[in-house]
Scaffold this motif. Sequence first.
Motif, short mmCIF file in Angstrom:
data_model
loop_
_atom_site.label_atom_id
_atom_site.label_comp_id
_atom_site.label_asym_id
_atom_site.label_seq_id
_atom_site.Cartn_x
_atom_site.Cartn_y
_atom_site.Cartn_z
N LYS A 140 -34.31 -48.10 118.75
CA LYS A 140 -34.54 -47.66 117.62
C LYS A 140 -34.06 -48.63 116.47
O LYS A 140 -35.07 -48.78 115.53
CB LYS A 140 -33.84 -46.13 117.40
CG LYS A 140 -34.75 -45.01 117.59
CD LYS A 140 -34.01 -43.76 117.43
CE LYS A 140 -35.07 -42.49 117.62
NZ LYS A 140 -34.02 -41.23 117.19
N MET A 141 -32.94 -49.12 116.53
CA MET A 141 -32.64 -50.07 115.30
C MET A 141 -33.63 -51.24 115.19
O MET A 141 -33.83 -51.75 114.23
CB MET A 141 -31.32 -50.38 115.60
CG MET A 141 -30.99 -51.43 116.58
SD MET A 141 -29.19 -51.78 116.74
CE MET A 141 -28.99 -52.91 117.88
N PHE A 142 -34.25 -51.54 116.19
CA PHE A 142 -35.22 -52.86 116.30
C PHE A 142 -36.48 -52.46 116.02
O PHE A 142 -37.06 -53.11 115.17
CB PHE A 142 -35.28 -53.58 117.59
CG PHE A 142 -33.92 -54.24 118.03
CD1 PHE A 142 -33.26 -55.16 117.60
CD2 PHE A 142 -33.01 -53.58 119.30
CE1 PHE A 142 -32.04 -55.91 118.04
CE2 PHE A 142 -32.03 -54.29 119.63
CZ PHE A 142 -31.31 -55.33 118.97
N ILE A 143 -36.83 -51.31 116.40
CA ILE A 143 -38.33 -50.90 116.02
C ILE A 143 -38.55 -50.40 114.66
O ILE A 143 -39.36 -50.73 113.84
CB ILE A 143 -38.75 -50.04 116.90
CG1 ILE A 143 -38.63 -50.42 118.46
CG2 ILE A 143 -40.06 -49.31 116.79
CD1 ILE A 143 -39.13 -49.54 119.55
N GLN A 144 -37.40 -49.82 114.18
CA GLN A 144 -37.17 -49.00 112.90
C GLN A 144 -38.27 -48.00 112.75
O GLN A 144 -38.83 -48.05 111.34
CB GLN A 144 -37.25 -50.28 111.70
CG GLN A 144 -35.93 -50.82 111.94
CD GLN A 144 -35.86 -52.28 111.14
OE1 GLN A 144 -36.83 -52.69 110.32
NE2 GLN A 144 -34.84 -52.80 110.95
N GLN A 145 -38.69 -47.36 113.60
CA GLN A 145 -39.79 -46.29 113.51
C GLN A 145 -39.39 -45.18 114.24
O GLN A 145 -39.89 -44.62 115.28
CB GLN A 145 -41.24 -46.85 114.02
CG GLN A 145 -41.84 -48.01 113.31
CD GLN A 145 -42.55 -47.52 112.09
OE1 GLN A 145 -42.56 -46.31 111.78
NE2 GLN A 145 -43.12 -48.31 111.27
N ASP A 146 -38.27 -44.32 113.75
CA ASP A 146 -37.75 -43.36 114.40
C ASP A 146 -38.65 -42.32 114.66
O ASP A 146 -38.52 -41.49 115.66
CB ASP A 146 -36.48 -42.85 113.47
CG ASP A 146 -35.28 -43.92 113.40
OD1 ASP A 146 -35.42 -44.99 113.88
OD2 ASP A 146 -34.32 -43.39 112.83
N ASN A 147 -39.37 -41.67 113.93
CA ASN A 147 -40.31 -40.66 114.07
C ASN A 147 -41.22 -41.15 115.21
O ASN A 147 -41.57 -40.24 116.20
CB ASN A 147 -41.51 -40.47 112.83
CG ASN A 147 -40.48 -40.13 111.45
OD1 ASN A 147 -39.33 -39.33 111.68
ND2 ASN A 147 -41.02 -40.37 110.36
N LEU A 148 -41.93 -42.35 115.28
CA LEU A 148 -42.85 -42.56 116.36
C LEU A 148 -41.94 -42.82 117.70
O LEU A 148 -42.45 -42.16 118.81
CB LEU A 148 -43.33 -44.12 116.08
CG LEU A 148 -44.66 -44.50 116.98
CD1 LEU A 148 -45.70 -43.46 117.14
CD2 LEU A 148 -45.10 -45.81 116.53
N VAL A 149 -40.95 -43.26 117.68
CA VAL A 149 -39.98 -43.45 118.80
C VAL A 149 -39.30 -42.21 119.39
O VAL A 149 -39.54 -41.58 120.56
CB VAL A 149 -38.55 -44.22 118.70
CG1 VAL A 149 -37.65 -43.99 119.90
CG2 VAL A 149 -38.73 -45.65 118.43
N ASP A 150 -38.93 -41.13 118.44
CA ASP A 150 -38.73 -39.72 118.77
C ASP A 150 -39.91 -38.95 119.39
O ASP A 150 -39.86 -38.14 120.40
CB ASP A 150 -38.37 -38.90 117.58
CG ASP A 150 -36.77 -39.35 117.27
OD1 ASP A 150 -36.17 -39.81 118.02
OD2 ASP A 150 -36.56 -38.98 116.06
#
Length: 172
Positions: free
Chosen positions: A113-123
Motif C-alpha cells: 500500500k505504501m508503495f502503490i499509494q492507491q489505498d482504495n484500489l488495493v482495498d
Amino acid sequence: MEQIPIEVILKAEAFISNLSEEDQEKLWYIYEEEQPHLILVFYNMLKDIKDKNIIAKCQYLYLVIYRSYKYYGVKLAPLKHEKVMDIHFKIAEILFKNESKFQSGDGIWIEMKMFIQQDNLVDFIIIFLIGPPDNPYNFKIIDDFQASNAELITSIIILNNEMKKHIGDEIN
C-alpha cells in the motif's frame, strides 16, 4: 498524484460486471491494443495459475484496474516490453524472497500500500481477490496466490508509474 476515488473503482466494476462475457472479451482486445506488452505478461502469468476461479478473478480485476486508471484521462503510449518485464521481475523477487512473510492473504497488499499509494484500489482488490478478513478465500495452491498477487501488483505499479510521469511521483 491523487488516489483513484472509490466511486470511480465501483463505477468501473459495475460497468464490467454488466458486460456480457463476449463484451468483456472485446474489452480485453481493446486494452490489449492499447498496452500489448502489459497484457502479454499478464496472460503468460495466468498460465501458471491452476485454479480457474483465480484466473477469472484476475482477469476481471485487471479490467477493473485498467478502466479505473482511465480516471486520470491520460492516454498512454504502449509500454516497452523490457519495462514491463523489469517491474514484473522486481515484484516477483520481492514476493518470493519474502514468501513466508506474505503467506497470509492480505499481507503483501498491506505491505505494498505504501508503495502503490492507491489505498482504495488495493482495498477493493483485497476484498475481491482474497475476501473479507473473517472469511478469506482459501488458496489451495500457494503458487496461485503468489502469481495472482505478483501480476496484479505489477499491473498497478506500471500503470501508476505511467500516470505519474504525466502528474509526478513515479515509483521505481
